[in-house]
Design an enzyme around this catalytic site. Sequence first.
Site, PDB file in Angstrom:
ATOM      1  N   LYS A   1     -12.791   4.472 -20.980  1.00 12.65           N
ATOM      2  CA  LYS A   1     -11.542   5.234 -20.807  1.00 12.65           C
ATOM      3  C   LYS A   1     -10.734   5.222 -22.099  1.00 12.65           C
ATOM      4  CE  LYS A   1      -8.441   1.739 -20.908  1.00 12.65           C
ATOM      5  NZ  LYS A   1      -7.757   1.421 -22.100  1.00 12.65           N
TER       6      LYS A   1
ATOM      7  N   ASP B   1      -7.343  -3.075 -15.417  1.00 19.25           N
ATOM      8  CA  ASP B   1      -7.918  -1.736 -15.602  1.00 19.25           C
ATOM      9  C   ASP B   1      -9.083  -1.451 -14.636  1.00 19.25           C
ATOM     10  OD1 ASP B   1      -6.258  -0.792 -17.575  1.00 19.25           O
ATOM     11  OD2 ASP B   1      -7.558  -1.385 -19.239  1.00 19.25           O
TER      12      ASP B   1
END
Length: 293
Positions: free
Chosen positions: A11, A137
């Site tokens: 990401k 995350d």
Amino acid sequence: MSGLCMQAFAKINLCLDILGIRPDGYHEVRMIMQQLSLFDTVSIRKTDEPGIRLFCSDPALPTDSRNLMVQAAERVYEHCGIQGGLRMELQKNIPAAAGLAGGSADAAAVIVLMNRLYELGLSGEEMQKIGLRVGADVPYCIYGGTALSSGIGEKLTPLPPCPSCGILLVKPEKGASTREIYSAWDALSDPFRPDVDAGIEALRKGDLGLLAKSLGNSLEPVTRARIPVIGEIREAMLSCGAEGAVMSGSGPTVFGLFPDIISAEKAGETLKEQFPDCFVSCAEPVNRAQPSS
Ligand code: ATP
């Protein structure tokens, strides 16, 4: 079912704002997350002998309980009250400690794969809850696509996909420790605040130029003070045609948004001479990672 495998996507943070520190020490954040086409490959299978064993293509990474994949498997066993033997393999492509959530993506893949392998019937929310115990995350890495992440990373809202573009990533040689960067941020009296709402508006309009102008990261000044080349990379990307460029996560990787893949590749060719760790990617519009046997 003896074994399963899936891709674990990296990401970037199009925007990363820190709202403050909670009494328990966690940082309250507001981040626009975007999954990339860059991925590791994670495979798991049950074994007759008990215990969790991990084999990794990158000898520099730990394969014991320091590895987030092992922690994720332990959390799933604990949560579901099951015992078993597991052999896991990691084909590592995402640079480690780079601000690209490589470890979190691998941990997310383990949770999704174990849910399928052991037929646990966990919902997305339950898997995200387990993931949060491994890292902030991880819930997003299970969720995927383009999303607003808030709270400490557990509140996830879908956002319109990133407009079509090419993404050039450059990783400085020197790494950054997430923990150290966040503690240095704690000591700041007037930290930089990006305009996350402007980023969301740009996504709603599907306007790449506007999105590029809204890129911002509260942690970038902190990491740049330790790794000044981050500023040089950002400037070099802009002079090679990036519409905008910013550091991802706690760094040190810097990414630039280009109108298309070809212009990102051309810029990469130029920047490679000065910054060898240069690679081109694109945004994954939705979470298309699915286990396969
Ligand atoms: P984030 O963007 O979430 O802050 P990051 O990209 O900066 O993450 P990771 O690649 O997840 O960082 O790795 C951070 C540290 O975690 C590394 O120093 C590494 O030794 C350790 N680690 C544990 N498990 C893994 C894994 N599966 N892949 C990569 N690193 C791992």
